[in-house]
Design an enzyme around this catalytic site. Structure first.
Site, PDB file in Angstrom:
ATOM      1  N   HIS A 133       0.863  -1.217   0.005  1.00 49.65           N
ATOM      2  CA  HIS A 133       0.021   0.041   0.035  1.00 49.65           C
ATOM      3  C   HIS A 133       0.608   1.352  -0.106  1.00 49.65           C
ATOM      4  O   HIS A 133       0.309   2.192   0.271  1.00 49.65           O
ATOM      5  CB  HIS A 133      -0.976  -0.062   1.240  1.00 49.65           C
ATOM      6  CG  HIS A 133      -2.159  -1.069   0.917  1.00 49.65           C
ATOM      7  ND1 HIS A 133      -2.889  -1.436   2.130  1.00 49.65           N
ATOM      8  CD2 HIS A 133      -2.501  -1.862  -0.048  1.00 49.65           C
ATOM      9  CE1 HIS A 133      -3.795  -2.423   1.752  1.00 49.65           C
ATOM     10  NE2 HIS A 133      -3.431  -2.638   0.442  1.00 49.65           N
ATOM     11  N   GLY A 208      -2.288  -9.270  12.452  1.00 46.59           N
ATOM     12  CA  GLY A 208      -2.835  -7.761  12.978  1.00 46.59           C
ATOM     13  C   GLY A 208      -3.503  -7.121  11.641  1.00 46.59           C
ATOM     14  O   GLY A 208      -3.384  -5.965  11.230  1.00 46.59           O
ATOM     15  N   THR A 209      -4.271  -7.944  10.833  1.00 49.11           N
ATOM     16  CA  THR A 209      -5.023  -7.446   9.906  1.00 49.11           C
ATOM     17  C   THR A 209      -6.611  -7.720   9.940  1.00 49.11           C
ATOM     18  O   THR A 209      -6.932  -8.656  10.243  1.00 49.11           O
ATOM     19  CB  THR A 209      -4.435  -7.588   8.555  1.00 49.11           C
ATOM     20  OG1 THR A 209      -5.321  -7.069   7.461  1.00 49.11           O
ATOM     21  CG2 THR A 209      -4.231  -9.119   8.210  1.00 49.11           C
ATOM     22  N   SER A 210      -7.685  -6.807   9.656  1.00 51.49           N
ATOM     23  CA  SER A 210      -8.651  -6.962   9.845  1.00 51.49           C
ATOM     24  C   SER A 210      -9.530  -7.741   8.582  1.00 51.49           C
ATOM     25  O   SER A 210     -10.480  -8.347   8.689  1.00 51.49           O
ATOM     26  CB  SER A 210      -9.690  -5.907   9.921  1.00 51.49           C
ATOM     27  OG  SER A 210      -9.504  -4.967   8.874  1.00 51.49           O
ATOM     28  N   ALA A 251       0.127  -9.324  18.877  1.00 51.31           N
ATOM     29  CA  ALA A 251       1.501  -9.658  18.008  1.00 51.31           C
ATOM     30  C   ALA A 251       2.788  -9.499  18.814  1.00 51.31           C
ATOM     31  O   ALA A 251       3.753 -10.395  18.738  1.00 51.31           O
ATOM     32  CB  ALA A 251       1.528  -8.601  16.578  1.00 51.31           C
TER      33      ALA A 251
END
Ligand code: OAD
Ligand code: ZN
Length: 271
Positions: A133, A208-210, A251
């Site tokens: 990104h 740690g990602t939705s 994490a």
């Protein structure tokens, strides 16, 4: 450190470490949660202060910038101010040490680290990482794409990023952050690296990602379709991720314990 973990989580980490010790190819996808313990709010945390009334998804968009460039630029300058003094946490360091361990021990294991994050905390920790990104600390022209080094005023006490819009030296158009916004395509090379790593891995770890933003969220599905074991590290496990092993804790707590189990011959134990 392991004493902080429940017996159940310890056993799950041991199980994951056992699989990872013999995996040939590992693909790891990180999201905003991996930087949360460094003090950087996650993307879908409620916005605070000046920005409480805005939706991050509206600001991080090509339409938002076209509509209100001053607003979007000011938000990114604020985010830069927020991030500039943040440092890696134990999760970033554990990932970097894992990569270093592979190199130093001449292991045949291949580890590909992919991130959706625009901060540089993985690099600061010493990792080699592919950014899907873009980069918060880079700018480019919104029309001709020429890179632009924005001036940053720095005193002993404060770093002032300034909120005034900047113009391209070549074509005069507005300067924008070098970030992939909603409605834009991912960088071709980075996406190719991610797709190859996900399609060919034995183990895919999402940290740690939705898992709400595609195409990045589709990497786990791609890995699963090709027979990989899926591990998720998230204190609030997602319901929409295809997962075999859930390590439901921060994490910064899980990764050092997992690394210990991977690089030592004896798996981590609670005592
Ligand atoms: P989100 O904010 O959507 O999700 C962050 C996830 O991290 C949530 O599932 C939290 O439960 C989890 N989390 C919080 N603290 C954690 C911790 N200490 N350890 C592990 N996990 C923790 O962020 P992303 O999934 O990264 O793109 O968002 C994906 C993309 O959405 C972003 O890259 C952003 C946005 O579009 C761009 O700005 C281009
Ligand atoms: Zn230009």
């Amino acid at each position: 450190m392991l004493a902080e973990l429940s017996a159940k989580l310890c056993a799950q980490i041991q199980g994951a470490a056992t699989i990872l010790r013999t995996a040939q190819r590992v693909c790891i996808l990180t999201g905003a949660g991996v930087s949360a313990e460094s003090g950087i709010p996650t993307f879908r945390d409620k916005q605070t202060g000046l920005w409480a009334h805005y939706n991050a998804e509206d600001l991080a968009s090509i339409d938002g910038f076209a509509r209100e460039p001053e607003l979007v630029w000011a938000w990114y300058q604020w985010r830069r101010e927020l991030v500039h003094d943040k440092t890696p946490n134990p999760a970033h360091y554990a990932l970097a040490r894992w990569q270093e361990h592979i190199t130093l021990s001449h292991s045949a294991q291949q580890l590909t680290l992919i991130t959706q994050n625009v901060d540089d905390l993985h690099e600061q920790a010493g990792s080699t990482v592919t950014h899907l990104h873009g980069h918060l600390n880079r700018n480019r022209c919104s029309q001709c794409d020429t890179p632009y080094n924005a001036p940053i005023v720095s005193t002993a006490h404060q770093v002032d990023f300034g909120v005034a819009l900047l113009n391209c030296d070549h074509c005069g158009s507005y300067i924008r952050p070098d970030i992939v916004w909603f409605g834009e395509a991912l960088p071709v090379d980075a996406w190719q690296t991610a797709e190859d790593a996900a399609a060919n891995c034995d183990v895919f770890i999402s940290i740690g990602t939705s898992s709400m933003v595609y195409p990045a969220a589709g990497l786990a599905h791609l890995a699963q379709q090709n027979g990989a074991t899926l591990i998720e590290i998230n204190p609030n496990p997602t319901s929409n991720t295809v997962v075999d092993i859930t390590l439901a804790a921060a994490a910064g707590v899980v990764m050092p314990a997992l690394l210990q189990g991977i690089i030592t011959s004896s798996p981590p134990s609670k005592d």
